[in-house]
Design a protein around this motif. Structure first.
Motif, mmCIF file in Angstrom:
data_model
loop_
_atom_site.group_PDB
_atom_site.id
_atom_site.type_symbol
_atom_site.label_atom_id
_atom_site.label_comp_id
_atom_site.label_asym_id
_atom_site.label_seq_id
_atom_site.Cartn_x
_atom_site.Cartn_y
_atom_site.Cartn_z
ATOM 1 N N GLY A 199 0.793 -1.221 0.000
ATOM 2 C CA GLY A 199 0.000 0.000 0.000
ATOM 3 C C GLY A 199 0.829 1.277 0.000
ATOM 4 N N ASP A 200 2.146 1.147 -0.246
ATOM 5 C CA ASP A 200 3.021 2.330 -0.239
ATOM 6 C C ASP A 200 2.663 3.318 -1.337
ATOM 7 N N ILE A 201 2.379 2.813 -2.532
ATOM 8 C CA ILE A 201 2.057 3.695 -3.658
ATOM 9 C C ILE A 201 0.679 4.313 -3.450
ATOM 10 N N ALA A 202 -0.249 3.531 -2.931
ATOM 11 C CA ALA A 202 -1.579 4.064 -2.620
ATOM 12 C C ALA A 202 -1.455 5.248 -1.664
ATOM 13 N N GLU A 203 -0.556 5.130 -0.695
ATOM 14 C CA GLU A 203 -0.339 6.213 0.258
ATOM 15 C C GLU A 203 0.387 7.384 -0.400
ATOM 16 N N MET A 204 1.480 7.104 -1.130
ATOM 17 C CA MET A 204 2.251 8.174 -1.776
ATOM 18 C C MET A 204 1.396 9.011 -2.711
ATOM 19 N N TYR A 205 0.503 8.335 -3.440
ATOM 20 C CA TYR A 205 -0.316 9.022 -4.434
ATOM 21 C C TYR A 205 -1.711 9.364 -3.915
ATOM 22 N N SER A 206 -1.925 9.185 -2.605
ATOM 23 C CA SER A 206 -3.194 9.548 -1.948
ATOM 24 C C SER A 206 -4.409 8.993 -2.687
ATOM 25 N N ILE A 207 -4.386 7.698 -2.942
ATOM 26 C CA ILE A 207 -5.486 7.067 -3.667
ATOM 27 C C ILE A 207 -6.705 7.003 -2.754
ATOM 28 N N GLN A 208 -7.757 7.683 -3.157
ATOM 29 C CA GLN A 208 -9.004 7.724 -2.403
ATOM 30 C C GLN A 208 -10.124 6.991 -3.124
ATOM 31 N N TYR A 209 -9.912 6.732 -4.410
ATOM 32 C CA TYR A 209 -10.976 6.207 -5.254
ATOM 33 C C TYR A 209 -10.352 5.261 -6.267
ATOM 34 N N LEU A 210 -11.025 4.170 -6.544
ATOM 35 C CA LEU A 210 -10.571 3.249 -7.589
ATOM 36 C C LEU A 210 -11.622 3.173 -8.676
ATOM 37 N N PRO A 211 -11.185 3.159 -9.903
ATOM 38 C CA PRO A 211 -9.809 3.330 -10.357
ATOM 39 C C PRO A 211 -9.399 4.801 -10.331
ATOM 40 N N THR A 212 -8.093 5.009 -10.277
ATOM 41 C CA THR A 212 -7.515 6.338 -10.436
ATOM 42 C C THR A 212 -6.405 6.218 -11.471
ATOM 43 N N THR A 213 -6.382 7.162 -12.394
ATOM 44 C CA THR A 213 -5.396 7.155 -13.474
ATOM 45 C C THR A 213 -4.642 8.473 -13.485
ATOM 46 N N PHE A 214 -3.324 8.374 -13.588
ATOM 47 C CA PHE A 214 -2.462 9.548 -13.717
ATOM 48 C C PHE A 214 -1.878 9.557 -15.111
ATOM 49 N N ILE A 215 -1.894 10.713 -15.764
ATOM 50 C CA ILE A 215 -1.221 10.899 -17.048
ATOM 51 C C ILE A 215 0.056 11.672 -16.717
ATOM 52 N N ILE A 216 1.194 11.042 -16.991
ATOM 53 C CA ILE A 216 2.491 11.636 -16.682
ATOM 54 C C ILE A 216 3.167 11.986 -18.002
ATOM 55 N N ASP A 217 3.562 13.243 -18.162
ATOM 56 C CA ASP A 217 4.158 13.665 -19.436
ATOM 57 C C ASP A 217 5.581 13.139 -19.588
ATOM 58 N N ARG A 218 6.183 13.420 -20.716
ATOM 59 C CA ARG A 218 7.505 12.880 -21.053
ATOM 60 C C ARG A 218 8.606 13.320 -20.087
ATOM 61 N N ASP A 219 8.386 14.424 -19.386
ATOM 62 C CA ASP A 219 9.367 14.932 -18.426
ATOM 63 C C ASP A 219 9.153 14.401 -17.013
ATOM 64 N N GLY A 220 8.116 13.572 -16.824
ATOM 65 C CA GLY A 220 7.855 13.011 -15.501
ATOM 66 C C GLY A 220 6.930 13.853 -14.639
ATOM 67 N N THR A 221 6.239 14.814 -15.250
ATOM 68 C CA THR A 221 5.309 15.674 -14.527
ATOM 69 C C THR A 221 3.893 15.118 -14.654
ATOM 70 N N ILE A 222 3.160 15.134 -13.553
ATOM 71 C CA ILE A 222 1.768 14.690 -13.601
ATOM 72 C C ILE A 222 0.968 15.738 -14.366
ATOM 73 N N ALA A 223 0.475 15.339 -15.528
ATOM 74 C CA ALA A 223 -0.281 16.250 -16.378
ATOM 75 C C ALA A 223 -1.769 16.230 -16.030
ATOM 76 N N ARG A 224 -2.282 15.045 -15.713
ATOM 77 C CA ARG A 224 -3.700 14.891 -15.374
ATOM 78 C C ARG A 224 -3.866 13.795 -14.342
ATOM 79 N N LYS A 225 -4.863 13.951 -13.513
ATOM 80 C CA LYS A 225 -5.261 12.932 -12.548
ATOM 81 C C LYS A 225 -6.753 12.714 -12.752
ATOM 82 N N VAL A 226 -7.125 11.463 -13.038
ATOM 83 C CA VAL A 226 -8.517 11.146 -13.322
ATOM 84 C C VAL A 226 -9.011 10.126 -12.299
ATOM 85 N N ALA A 227 -9.948 10.524 -11.469
ATOM 86 C CA ALA A 227 -10.586 9.592 -10.535
ATOM 87 C C ALA A 227 -11.812 9.028 -11.234
#
Length: 174
Positions: A130-158
Motif C-alpha cells: 500500500g506504499d504507492i496508494a499512500e504516496m499518491y493519496s489514492i481515495q478512489y478506484l480506479p484512479t489514473t495519472f497521465i504523466i508527461d515525457r518529463d515526468g510531470t503529472i499532467a492529469r489525474k482522473v478519478a
C-alpha cells in the motif's frame, strides 16, 4: 596561516552541505501526487516477476492506472487500457497498471484478474504494502495519472476512463 586554511576549508564544506540540503529540499518539494508535480518515483514488483521503476519510463507519456480486482469500473476499463497500450506504444506511450494489493480481499483474486485480462502484455505492477496508494493519496478506484515525457503529472482522473477519453487527453502530450 594554517588556521586560516582550516577556517576556509570548514566554511567551504559548510557551504557545500547547506547547498546540498537546500537542493534536496527543493527537489523533494516538487515531487508529489497532484497535477503539475513531478511524479513520485518508485519501484514495484510486476506480475512478470521483474522489478519495474516509474522513472525508467521517462521520455514516454505514462498512463499510470491504479486498480483492484473487486472494482467494477476497474474491470470495465482494463480492456480499453490494454488496447490503448497496444495502439500507442510505438508513439511513446506506456500504460502501467498497478494493483492496489493491500485493498484486495483475497490476493488470489488479483492474480486471476491479471491472467483473465492478459495484463502481462503491459507493465502490470503490484503495490503489495500500500506504499504507492499512500504516496499518491489514492481515495478512489480506479484512479489514473497521465504523466508527461518529463515526468510531470499532467492529469489525474478519478474514476473509469475509456479509449476515447485517453486519446483526447494524451494528444496534448505526444
Amino acid at each position: 596561516m594554517k588556521q586560516k586554511h582550516i577556517t576556509i576549508t570548514a566554511v567551504c564544506i559548510a557551504l557545500v552541505v547547506i547547498g546540498y540540503i537546500v537542493y534536496s529540499n527543493f527537489a523533494s518539494e516538487n515531487a508529489g501526487n497532484e497535477e503539475g508535480d513531478t511524479a513520485i518515483d518508485f519501484t514495484l514488483p510486476s506480475y512478470n516477476g521483474e522489478d519495474l521503476t516509474l522513472s525508467s519510463y521517462e521520455g514516454n507519456v505514462v498512463i499510470m492506472n491504479m486498480w483492484a480486482s473487486w472494482c467494477e469500473p476497474c474491470t470495465d476499463e482494463i480492456p480499453a487500457l490494454i488496447d490503448f497500450h497496444h495502439a500507442y506504444r510505438n508513439k511513446g506511450v506506456v500504460v502501467l497498471t498497478i494493483n492496489m494489493n493491500s485493498y484486495e480481499t483475497d490476493q488470489k483474486d488479483a492474480k486471476q484478474f491479471v491472467e483473465e485480462f492478459n495484463m502481462t502484455q503491459t507493465p502490470a505492477m503490484i503495490d503489495e504494502e500500500g506504499d504507492i496508494a499512500e504516496m499518491y493519496s489514492i481515495q478512489y478506484l480506479p484512479t489514473t495519472f497521465i504523466i508527461d515525457r518529463d515526468g510531470t503529472i499532467a492529469r489525474k482522473v478519478a474514476g473509469e476512463v475509456d479509449f476515447e477519453r485517453l486519446e483526447t487527453i494524451v494528444q496534448d502530450y505526444l
